[in-house]
Enzyme design. Structure first.
Site, PDB file in Angstrom:
ATOM      1  N   LYS A 131       0.815  -1.218   0.000  1.00 56.63           N
ATOM      2  CA  LYS A 131       0.000   0.000   0.000  1.00 56.63           C
ATOM      3  C   LYS A 131       0.844   1.261   0.000  1.00 56.63           C
ATOM      4  O   LYS A 131       1.847   1.353   0.710  1.00 56.63           O
ATOM      5  CB  LYS A 131      -0.871   0.028   1.271  1.00 56.63           C
TER       6      LYS A 131
ATOM      7  N   ARG B  25     -23.309  -2.918  -3.266  1.00 56.47           N
ATOM      8  CA  ARG B  25     -24.657  -2.708  -3.824  1.00 56.47           C
ATOM      9  C   ARG B  25     -24.744  -1.371  -4.539  1.00 56.47           C
ATOM     10  O   ARG B  25     -25.424  -1.242  -5.566  1.00 56.47           O
ATOM     11  CB  ARG B  25     -25.703  -2.755  -2.705  1.00 56.47           C
TER      12      ARG B  25
END
Lengths: 209, 296
Positions: free
Chosen positions: B83, B167
């Site tokens: 990262k 979603r």
């Protein structure tokens, strides 16, 4: 009914499925030994070979695939799949399927920053070069006497080969939109005829997305 | 002489395609990296502290020490990711020079730039970036990200934000498909995303790169849930090595990610794994402690 199966435990199996659909063949995804029942040609896709081998062992697929291959099922390994079907993996303890007489070296070209694309001459597919995508790719270190070399890099490293019903490519035909290798494997497995032409010989089954 | 091309978008995005259906695990030591590889991880994320510890410790979280990243690269044959801070293109340059296989420009570390992300096209190493919605995903792809992950809320062991973000992205894609061409420019403006990518998603019905799910996955059922919701693979951060018995949990999450459509297998692999990470409900946390809101 004879079917093309794509080993779907991990990797880019969806891209292989799409390539076969372009040739008018609906493949089935293989995650468990019972899914092999009607499979006459099995593709082991790109992915992580360590992961694929472990998941095959855990779910009884290793023995099931070996047994089906002995009784005539064709197998095609791309990249990680080539490692999985090889005789031996250099400097590694994992046991591959030993379906073709060649030894492979993983990550033979370096790490991800060394991944590359190149045009290769593949005589069995016709005159047009094949655009090959190599991603953390393996290379063939030893080619057995009975194995046919299909193509190599400029430095003579072999990167595609075939022995009886077993095909290997160190690169990813499923990422390019050129379905000639998929057509070649259908013929090898004796399955269907590509709907995209009356003549399904390798020279004529080029399909471009 | 044959032209050999490296660092192309095809090989960068293609690498993510090879990771599909797999589990990428956060590891902080060589020993953990070997456990992850043995469990069947498709890649490891090498970092100094897992997100749960970054939360607990506070302070500034930065790129890991190159010594530990290199030790993990040497120890495993699977790909190694690491990262960098959001916008910290020099940390990204350092990670590329170390030979990592993927850089995660991550909100889990303290951002280095509050306006800009790294211009990722200039790198040969591919990048994965987090997102909470379709607009954020398309902005990162426009900057050169070759892989996307929905953020979730890292280090909590609470799946709720991972589900929300997944979603939201999936819903955004479906909405784009329903629009007619006259509406796409206004939608691009609304999303804050480039028009060409909006058109591409409208026509294809999917993101142009692979999308994994991250942030809060702690059980095999969590992994299968996000796979059924449309993720193409999972990142597990604190969920494995903050649990009581990491090795069998790691293996179980790998199996559940492959067999996510088979409840019998998910049930069997969930048995007797010991205590999952304790976790922290996202709803109980003050807003300023949320990591997912970092990114612009």
């Amino acid at each position: 009914m004879s079917k093309i199966g794509i080993l779907a435990v991990q990797g880019d199996f969806a891209e292989h499925c799409q390539a076969f659909r372009c040739l008018g063949v609906e493949p089935i995804e293989v995650r468990l030994p019972e899914h092999l029942e009607h499979v006459q040609g099995l593709v082991i896709p790109g992915g992580e070979s360590t992961t694929i081998i472990k998941l095959m062992d855990l779910y009884g697929l290793t023995e099931a695939i070996k047994e089906r291959a002995r009784s005539g099922m064709s197998v095609w390994g791309t990249c990680a799949g080539m490692i999985v079907v090889s005789h031996r993996i250099m400097e590694d303890d994992l046991h591959p399927l030993d379906l073709i007489d060649l030894d492979v070296r993983r990550n033979a070209f370096g790490r991800q920053v060394d991944s590359f694309e190149a045009d290769l001459a593949v005589p069995v597919l016709g005159q047009a070069p094949f655009h090959a995508v190599f991603i953390r790719a393996p290379a063939i270190e030893r080619l057995g006497a009975g194995v046919e070399l299909l193509t190599q890099l400029e430095d003579d490293t072999p990167v595609a080969a075939c022995q009886d019903g077993v095909l290997v490519t160190a690169f990813h035909p499923e990422l390019t939109g050129d379905t000639r290798f998929h057509g070649y494997f259908l013929k090898l497995a004796g399955i269907g005829q590509p709907v995209t032409g009356s003549d399904s010989s390798p020279e004529h089954s080029t399909s471009v997305l | 002489m044959v032209d050999v091309l490296t660092g192309t978008f095809t090989v960068k995005a293609g690498h993510a395609q090879m990771l599909k259906g797999g589990v990428i695990m956060d590891v902080v030591t060589v020993e953990q990296a070997l456990i992850a590889e043995e469990a069947g991880a498709v890649a490891v994320m090498a970092l100094e502290r897992v997100p749960a510890d970054i939360r607990a410790d506070g302070g500034v979280a930065r790129m890991s020490d190159p010594t530990m990243v290199c030790a993990i690269i040497d120890a495993v044959s699977i790909p190694v990711m690491a990262k960098c801070r959001i916008g910290h293109f020099v940390e990204a340059q350092v990670l590329e020079s170390l030979g990592v296989d993927y850089v995660d420009e991550s909100e889990v570390l303290t951002p280095a730039d509050e306006t800009h992300h790294v211009w990722k096209h200039d790198f040969k190493v591919p990048f994965v970036c987090g997102c909470r919605n379709l607009g954020e995903a398309l902005r990162r792809i426009a900057e050169g990200a070759a892989m996307i992950r929905t953020k979730g809320e890292a280090g909590t062991g609470d799946i709720v934000e991972a589900v929300n973000h997944l979603r939201t992205v999936e819903g955004g894609i479906r909405r784009l498909q329903y629009l007619d061409k006259n509406q796409l420019m206004a939608e691009a403006k609304e999303l804050g995303a480039p028009l060409d990518l909006v058109i591409e998603v409208h026509e294809s019905g999917s993101l142009p790169v692979v999308n994994f799910c991250a942030g809060g996955i702690a059980t095999p059922a969590d992994a299968a849930l996000v796979m059924q919701l449309g993720a193409q693979g999972v990142f597990v951060g604190s969920g494995i090595f903050k649990s009581e018995d990491p090795a069998p949990r790691a293996r179980a999450i790998v199996e559940a990610t492959t067999h996510y459509q088979d409840p019998d297998i998910v049930a069997r692999v969930s048995e007797g794994l010991g205590e999952p990470m304790k976790g922290q409900a996202v709803k109980s946390m003050p807003k300023e402690e949320l990591l997912a809101t970092r990114g612009w």
